[in-house]
Design a protein around this motif. Structure first.
Motif, PDB file in Angstrom:
ATOM      1  N   GLU A 284      -2.907 -15.825   1.153  1.00 50.75           N
ATOM      2  CA  GLU A 284      -3.925 -15.957   0.343  1.00 50.75           C
ATOM      3  C   GLU A 284      -4.251 -14.905  -0.938  1.00 50.75           C
ATOM      4  OE1 GLU A 284      -6.015 -14.574   4.117  1.00 50.75           O
ATOM      5  OE2 GLU A 284      -4.176 -15.806   3.513  1.00 50.75           O
ATOM      6  N   TYR A 285      -3.965 -13.742  -0.745  1.00 54.69           N
ATOM      7  CA  TYR A 285      -3.955 -12.824  -1.642  1.00 54.69           C
ATOM      8  C   TYR A 285      -2.982 -12.623  -2.689  1.00 54.69           C
ATOM      9  CZ  TYR A 285      -7.647 -11.305   1.852  1.00 54.69           C
ATOM     10  OH  TYR A 285      -8.740 -11.459   2.832  1.00 54.69           O
ATOM     11  N   GLU A 286      -2.160 -13.422  -2.614  1.00 52.80           N
ATOM     12  CA  GLU A 286      -0.986 -13.448  -3.334  1.00 52.80           C
ATOM     13  C   GLU A 286      -1.596 -13.409  -5.214  1.00 52.80           C
ATOM     14  OE1 GLU A 286       2.702 -16.665  -5.244  1.00 52.80           O
ATOM     15  OE2 GLU A 286       1.569 -16.895  -3.111  1.00 52.80           O
ATOM     16  N   HIS A 287      -2.290 -14.233  -5.586  1.00 57.43           N
ATOM     17  CA  HIS A 287      -2.655 -14.414  -6.969  1.00 57.43           C
ATOM     18  C   HIS A 287      -3.407 -13.127  -7.166  1.00 57.43           C
ATOM     19  CE1 HIS A 287      -1.533 -18.597  -6.241  1.00 57.43           C
ATOM     20  NE2 HIS A 287      -1.145 -18.627  -7.400  1.00 57.43           N
ATOM     21  N   MET A 288      -4.317 -12.437  -6.192  1.00 59.81           N
ATOM     22  CA  MET A 288      -5.139 -11.283  -6.624  1.00 59.81           C
ATOM     23  C   MET A 288      -4.082 -10.136  -6.794  1.00 59.81           C
ATOM     24  SD  MET A 288      -8.290  -9.518  -4.206  1.00 59.81           S
ATOM     25  CE  MET A 288      -6.878  -8.970  -3.202  1.00 59.81           C
ATOM     26  N   MET A 289      -3.043 -10.022  -5.940  1.00 56.06           N
ATOM     27  CA  MET A 289      -2.236  -8.928  -6.154  1.00 56.06           C
ATOM     28  C   MET A 289      -1.228  -9.038  -7.427  1.00 56.06           C
ATOM     29  SD  MET A 289      -2.626  -7.035  -3.476  1.00 56.06           S
ATOM     30  CE  MET A 289      -1.210  -5.954  -3.807  1.00 56.06           C
ATOM     31  N   LEU A 290      -0.914 -10.222  -7.859  1.00 54.81           N
ATOM     32  CA  LEU A 290      -0.169 -10.532  -9.159  1.00 54.81           C
ATOM     33  C   LEU A 290      -1.105 -10.159 -10.328  1.00 54.81           C
ATOM     34  CD1 LEU A 290       2.370 -11.542 -10.764  1.00 54.81           C
ATOM     35  CD2 LEU A 290       1.206 -13.985 -10.552  1.00 54.81           C
ATOM     36  N   GLY A 291      -2.525 -10.571 -10.286  1.00 57.22           N
ATOM     37  CA  GLY A 291      -3.431 -10.109 -11.469  1.00 57.22           C
ATOM     38  C   GLY A 291      -3.616  -8.669 -11.368  1.00 57.22           C
ATOM     39  N   LEU A 292      -3.683  -7.693 -10.327  1.00 60.74           N
ATOM     40  CA  LEU A 292      -3.843  -6.557 -10.078  1.00 60.74           C
ATOM     41  C   LEU A 292      -2.623  -5.761 -10.629  1.00 60.74           C
ATOM     42  CD1 LEU A 292      -5.633  -4.220  -9.327  1.00 60.74           C
ATOM     43  CD2 LEU A 292      -4.393  -4.216  -7.075  1.00 60.74           C
ATOM     44  N   ILE A 293      -1.561  -6.201 -10.405  1.00 54.21           N
ATOM     45  CA  ILE A 293      -0.237  -5.585 -10.716  1.00 54.21           C
ATOM     46  C   ILE A 293      -0.132  -5.751 -12.672  1.00 54.21           C
ATOM     47  CG2 ILE A 293       2.261  -5.748 -11.117  1.00 54.21           C
ATOM     48  CD1 ILE A 293       2.029  -6.549  -8.050  1.00 54.21           C
ATOM     49  N   MET A 294      -0.297  -6.982 -13.059  1.00 55.32           N
ATOM     50  CA  MET A 294      -0.556  -7.092 -14.554  1.00 55.32           C
ATOM     51  C   MET A 294      -1.469  -6.304 -15.164  1.00 55.32           C
ATOM     52  SD  MET A 294       0.057 -11.221 -14.368  1.00 55.32           S
ATOM     53  CE  MET A 294      -0.628 -11.704 -16.031  1.00 55.32           C
ATOM     54  N   MET A 295      -2.712  -6.045 -14.583  1.00 55.73           N
ATOM     55  CA  MET A 295      -3.636  -5.294 -15.233  1.00 55.73           C
ATOM     56  C   MET A 295      -3.194  -3.862 -15.097  1.00 55.73           C
ATOM     57  SD  MET A 295      -7.130  -6.707 -13.320  1.00 55.73           S
ATOM     58  CE  MET A 295      -8.093  -5.326 -14.165  1.00 55.73           C
TER      59      MET A 295
END
Length: 317
Positions: A284-295
């Motif tokens: 469930e944290y997949e999208h949060m991790m993706l956004g963090l990496i992009m930032m």
């Protein structure tokens, strides 16, 4: 004989495409690879618009929708091979880009971004609401291109995903070759002068309106072909292919990888297409991790992943 930077870029891309399957643990990853290459084709067109000409578009998925539904509808209604639908979609997208580009490209900055966003939303709404023609939100099936049958006829023994991977590898190499050729051509130099300053380019005799329109039309054709090929790969198409999020996804791939280079944008497409597959371990944290990496990438590598890593590699050497 000393090879040019363009030749080295194409050789590097061809080597990566050829060697990548050695790391694929199953045939499923051939499909992921084919999707990476399709997205790579789309962002190659955006490099011409963003990186060369310095123009922004948030609605290029609209052209992908036109290409996708052309590949679906034209074989059904005219009884022709799907490849003619792909070609017709590219021609229709080029004509539409020419018509809307003339007034829209008079705008600059966020005004241009909002105008192109409106175009993409308009195409999405038409595809979503014209249920009798397009199937509405449920979408419609697309006739297959017949690549598996061609593989069997040639005795290659490849499954559908493998055939599509190698086919898209060839298509992307052709698209990258054309974009790199454009970069070093007189037209490419005129486009790059617009990126730095439209006023200065106009003062030097560059027809600003004409070259901005040229970049817009070329990038629309790339987007249309990507939309058609994705529909043909999936055997199905829905209005989401023209959705706002699809446009943003392509823009993000281009900027994240490096909008100024073809290889950079393709690298960005590879990262953002494959990364969600790797991040499924976070559930469930997949999208949060993706956004963090992009930032983190945008903060510490504002030029994009590919240019920053290339610069780091040169420093280490």
């Amino acid at each position: 004989m000393r090879l040019s930077g363009k030749a080295w870029a194409l050789i590097a891309l061809a080597v990566i495409i050829a060697l990548a399957p050695l790391a694929f643990p199953s045939s499923f990853y051939y499909r992921v690879g084919a999707l990476i290459l399709i997205n790579g084709l789309a962002v190659t067109g955006l490099v011409i618009l963003f990186g060369y000409a310095g123009q922004i578009s948030l609605g290029h998925a609209g052209f992908a929708g036109i290409g996708g539904y052309a590949a679906a509808l034209i074989p059904i209604h005219l009884g022709v091979h799907p490849v003619f639908g792909l070609i017709a979609g590219a021609i229709l997208s080029a004509g539409l880009a020419f018509l809307i580009g003339r007034p829209v490209l008079r705008l600059k900055g966020y005004y241009l971004a909002v105008a192109t966003l409106g175009f993409g939303i308009l195409v999405y709404l038409v595809l979503n609401n014209e249920a009798q023609l397009t199937g509405g939100p449920d979408g419609m099936s697309v006739e297959r291109l017949g690549l598996r049958a061609l593989s069997d006829a040639l005795g290659l023994g490849l499954n559908t995903s493998q055939v599509w991977y190698w086919f898209m590898g060839v298509v992307l190499l052709i698209g990258a070759y054309l974009a790199l050729n454009l970069f070093t051509s007189p037209t490419g130099r005129a486009l790059r002068s617009l990126h730095d300053s439209e006023v200065a380019a106009g003062t030097l005799g560059v027809d600003v309106a004409r070259y901005k329109l040229t970049a817009f039309v070329i990038s629309a054709v790339y987007a249309s072909l990507a939309g058609s090929l994705q529909a043909l790969l999936n055997g199905f198409v829905t209005p989401d292919v023209a959705g706002f999020l699809h446009s943003i996804q392509w823009v993000t791939m281009t900027v994240l990888g490096g909008a100024g280079t073809v290889l950079g944008a393709i690298f960005g497409a590879a990262v953002l297409t494959a990364l969600p597959q790797a991040l499924t371990v976070f559930k469930e944290y997949e999208h949060m991790m993706l956004g963090l990496i992009m930032m983190v990438v945008m903060v510490f590598m504002p030029a994009g992943l590919f240019p920053s890593l290339a610069k780091l590699f040169r420093r280490v050497r």
